[in-house]
Design an enzyme around this catalytic site. Sequence first.
Site, PDB file in Angstrom:
ATOM      1  N   ILE A 120     102.765 -12.860 107.195  1.00 57.41           N
ATOM      2  CA  ILE A 120     103.879 -11.984 107.709  1.00 57.41           C
ATOM      3  C   ILE A 120     104.718 -12.560 108.565  1.00 57.41           C
ATOM      4  CG2 ILE A 120     104.235  -9.924 108.985  1.00 57.41           C
ATOM      5  CD1 ILE A 120     101.462  -8.830 108.150  1.00 57.41           C
ATOM      6  N   ARG A 179     103.083 -26.933 110.155  1.00 55.17           N
ATOM      7  CA  ARG A 179     103.416 -25.849 109.158  1.00 55.17           C
ATOM      8  C   ARG A 179     104.380 -25.111 109.790  1.00 55.17           C
ATOM      9  NH1 ARG A 179      99.119 -22.753 105.656  1.00 55.17           N
ATOM     10  NH2 ARG A 179     100.812 -21.527 105.214  1.00 55.17           N
ATOM     11  N   ASP A 185      99.829 -21.760 121.594  1.00 52.86           N
ATOM     12  CA  ASP A 185      98.566 -20.783 121.649  1.00 52.86           C
ATOM     13  C   ASP A 185      98.867 -19.545 122.372  1.00 52.86           C
ATOM     14  OD1 ASP A 185      96.102 -19.367 121.901  1.00 52.86           O
ATOM     15  OD2 ASP A 185      94.920 -21.143 121.854  1.00 52.86           O
ATOM     16  N   SER A 206     101.230  -4.023 114.517  1.00 56.37           N
ATOM     17  CA  SER A 206      99.865  -3.326 114.663  1.00 56.37           C
ATOM     18  C   SER A 206      99.459  -3.344 113.092  1.00 56.37           C
ATOM     19  CB  SER A 206     100.064  -1.748 115.004  1.00 56.37           C
ATOM     20  OG  SER A 206      98.671  -1.278 115.273  1.00 56.37           O
ATOM     21  N   TYR A 241      88.377  -4.870 115.024  1.00 55.70           N
ATOM     22  CA  TYR A 241      89.839  -5.344 114.508  1.00 55.70           C
ATOM     23  C   TYR A 241      90.435  -3.866 114.833  1.00 55.70           C
ATOM     24  CZ  TYR A 241      93.979  -6.166 111.904  1.00 55.70           C
ATOM     25  OH  TYR A 241      95.367  -6.104 111.661  1.00 55.70           O
ATOM     26  N   LYS A 263      93.850  -2.979 117.422  1.00 52.68           N
ATOM     27  CA  LYS A 263      95.032  -2.549 117.051  1.00 52.68           C
ATOM     28  C   LYS A 263      95.316  -0.892 117.700  1.00 52.68           C
ATOM     29  CE  LYS A 263      96.707  -5.982 114.455  1.00 52.68           C
ATOM     30  NZ  LYS A 263      97.706  -6.758 115.225  1.00 52.68           N
ATOM     31  N   SER A 314      98.498 -12.495 102.702  1.00 56.24           N
ATOM     32  CA  SER A 314      98.540 -13.478 103.550  1.00 56.24           C
ATOM     33  C   SER A 314      97.226 -14.322 103.603  1.00 56.24           C
ATOM     34  CB  SER A 314      99.163 -12.864 104.851  1.00 56.24           C
ATOM     35  OG  SER A 314      97.981 -12.174 105.524  1.00 56.24           O
TER      36      SER A 314
HETATM   37  N1  LIG Z   1      97.563  -9.333 106.332  1.00 60.06           N
HETATM   38  C1  LIG Z   1      97.301  -7.973 106.050  1.00 60.06           C
HETATM   39  O1  LIG Z   1      96.479  -7.543 105.498  1.00 60.06           O
HETATM   40  C2  LIG Z   1      97.623  -7.376 107.379  1.00 60.06           C
HETATM   41  C3  LIG Z   1      97.513  -5.817 107.367  1.00 60.06           C
HETATM   42  C4  LIG Z   1      98.087  -5.070 108.848  1.00 60.06           C
HETATM   43  C5  LIG Z   1      98.399  -5.770 109.779  1.00 60.06           C
HETATM   44  N2  LIG Z   1      98.459  -7.384 109.787  1.00 60.06           N
HETATM   45  C6  LIG Z   1      98.844  -7.985 111.005  1.00 60.06           C
HETATM   46  O2  LIG Z   1     100.077  -8.778 110.838  1.00 60.06           O
HETATM   47  C7  LIG Z   1      99.841 -10.043 111.635  1.00 60.06           C
HETATM   48  C8  LIG Z   1     100.111 -11.131 110.997  1.00 60.06           C
HETATM   49  O3  LIG Z   1      99.063 -11.299 110.222  1.00 60.06           O
HETATM   50  P1  LIG Z   1      98.947 -12.039 108.868  1.00 60.06           P
HETATM   51  O4  LIG Z   1      98.614 -11.182 107.565  1.00 60.06           O
HETATM   52  O5  LIG Z   1     100.402 -13.010 108.482  1.00 60.06           O
HETATM   53  O6  LIG Z   1      97.702 -12.955 109.049  1.00 60.06           O
HETATM   54  P2  LIG Z   1      97.702 -14.759 108.749  1.00 60.06           P
HETATM   55  O7  LIG Z   1      98.180 -15.194 107.606  1.00 60.06           O
HETATM   56  O8  LIG Z   1      96.278 -15.327 109.191  1.00 60.06           O
HETATM   57  O9  LIG Z   1      98.512 -15.397 109.900  1.00 60.06           O
HETATM   58  C9  LIG Z   1      98.475 -15.397 111.470  1.00 60.06           C
HETATM   59  C10 LIG Z   1      99.496 -15.812 112.189  1.00 60.06           C
HETATM   60  O10 LIG Z   1      98.884 -15.904 113.594  1.00 60.06           O
HETATM   61  C11 LIG Z   1      98.975 -17.434 114.040  1.00 60.06           C
HETATM   62  N3  LIG Z   1      98.148 -17.287 115.283  1.00 60.06           N
HETATM   63  C12 LIG Z   1      96.753 -17.235 115.101  1.00 60.06           C
HETATM   64  N4  LIG Z   1      96.430 -17.461 116.380  1.00 60.06           N
HETATM   65  C13 LIG Z   1      97.225 -17.829 116.986  1.00 60.06           C
HETATM   66  C14 LIG Z   1      97.260 -18.024 118.544  1.00 60.06           C
HETATM   67  N5  LIG Z   1      96.280 -18.173 119.379  1.00 60.06           N
HETATM   68  N6  LIG Z   1      98.495 -18.426 118.979  1.00 60.06           N
HETATM   69  C15 LIG Z   1      99.617 -18.398 118.229  1.00 60.06           C
HETATM   70  N7  LIG Z   1      99.580 -18.183 117.097  1.00 60.06           N
HETATM   71  C16 LIG Z   1      98.587 -17.914 116.435  1.00 60.06           C
HETATM   72  C17 LIG Z   1      98.661 -18.207 112.866  1.00 60.06           C
HETATM   73  O11 LIG Z   1      99.151 -19.460 113.231  1.00 60.06           O
HETATM   74  P3  LIG Z   1      98.423 -20.771 113.603  1.00 60.06           P
HETATM   75  O12 LIG Z   1      97.125 -20.795 113.137  1.00 60.06           O
HETATM   76  O13 LIG Z   1      99.455 -21.854 113.095  1.00 60.06           O
HETATM   77  O14 LIG Z   1      98.510 -20.498 115.163  1.00 60.06           O
HETATM   78  C18 LIG Z   1      99.514 -17.506 111.773  1.00 60.06           C
HETATM   79  O15 LIG Z   1     100.675 -17.852 111.764  1.00 60.06           O
HETATM   80  C19 LIG Z   1      98.734  -9.796 112.539  1.00 60.06           C
HETATM   81  O16 LIG Z   1      98.982  -9.141 113.704  1.00 60.06           O
HETATM   82  C20 LIG Z   1      97.740  -8.834 111.608  1.00 60.06           C
HETATM   83  O17 LIG Z   1      96.794  -8.121 112.485  1.00 60.06           O
HETATM   84  C21 LIG Z   1      97.986  -7.836 108.676  1.00 60.06           C
END
Ligand SMILES: NC(=O)c1ccc[n+]([C@@H]2O[C@H](COP(=O)([O-])OP(=O)(O)OC[C@H]3O[C@@H](n4cnc5c(N)ncnc54)[C@H](OP(=O)(O)O)[C@@H]3O)[C@@H](O)[C@H]2O)c1
Length: 260
Positions: free
Chosen positions: A17, A41, A62, A140, A154, A158, A189
């Site tokens: 996202i 990346r 981080d 969230s 989780y 949230k 994602s």
């Molecule tokens: N995918 C879903 O179904 C979904 C649904 C509802 C809400 N969300 C929310 O959307 C947001 C993004 O999730 P996503 O789906 O895009 O997941 P994702 O593909 O796993 O991406 C997570 C991102 O967070 C970064 N990250 C993780 N730990 C970090 C740290 N300690 N410091 C800085 N960056 C960090 C990762 O990059 P690095 O590893 O390079 O640090 C990555 O860019 C999250 O808050 C998630 O809870 C997701």
Amino acid sequence: MELTGKTVLITGASMGIGEALAEAFAEAGAHLVLAARNEGRLGEVANRVGRHGGKVLAVAADVTREDDVQKLLTVGTHLTGRVDVLINNAGVGMNGAVADLDIDALRQCLELNVVAPVRLIQAFLPVMAAAGGGSIVQVSSVLGKVSVPYTAGYNASKYALNAISDALRLEAAAKGITVISVYPGSTESNFRANSLGAPGAPKVRLYRMTSDTVARRVVTAVKRGERDVFVTRKDALLCWAATRFPRLADRILRTAYRSK
Ligand SMILES: NC(=O)c1ccc[n+]([C@@H]2O[C@H](COP(=O)([O-])OP(=O)(O)OC[C@H]3O[C@@H](n4cnc5c(N)ncnc54)[C@H](OP(=O)(O)O)[C@@H]3O)[C@@H](O)[C@H]2O)c1
């Protein structure tokens, strides 16, 4: 808020996202400060979204580390002298029944999903206030509105983020700062692959949206200064129904997750 020429800071911008948000805000004419741990990346994302013409800065950080957040503040505000929109997007999922929750993983989840956004708000709020205002976007989840089996860690993170957003909205309004809570449903994602805790949580998949759909909805929400943002009507309806009819929701969720 008109986004052309504004500076938007996005955490977790190396994939998923966050990456889609970088593309969508660059396309809307914003300058970007992108943060994540994976420098390679993140650099690729920065190069790609740079073609829209805005300034783009990639900062390996981080966000659970106080010194990295301070670095982000120093170099991030150097790009244009301001940050107009802070998007707390970096986050991690967590699986496991409450009875078996891995406590270290729970701490890690809360550190990234709850404590880190607070650190970032504390760092950037004064910068925004000094500039006369801005927007803080808290990514969230519908799972911050409805708890389901095997994701309690989780869910808790949230729900807590929402509580912080709701209080901050009231505290920061006088400074011209808008707080926007976004509740995506299940999104394509790397989220599931990156989740903490016990693998093999039951898969109950109603539907899934793309990261681009979420990102475009967030751009619209920032432009309009919205308060609570569901990406689809179905998400909004499910959350409303689960809150309005909790016993019925319990029965449906218990059945849906039972035989897995
Ligand atoms: N995918 C879903 O179904 C979904 C649904 C509802 C809400 N969300 C929310 O959307 C947001 C993004 O999730 P996503 O789906 O895009 O997941 P994702 O593909 O796993 O991406 C997570 C991102 O967070 C970064 N990250 C993780 N730990 C970090 C740290 N300690 N410091 C800085 N960056 C960090 C990762 O990059 P690095 O590893 O390079 O640090 C990555 O860019 C999250 O808050 C998630 O809870 C997701």
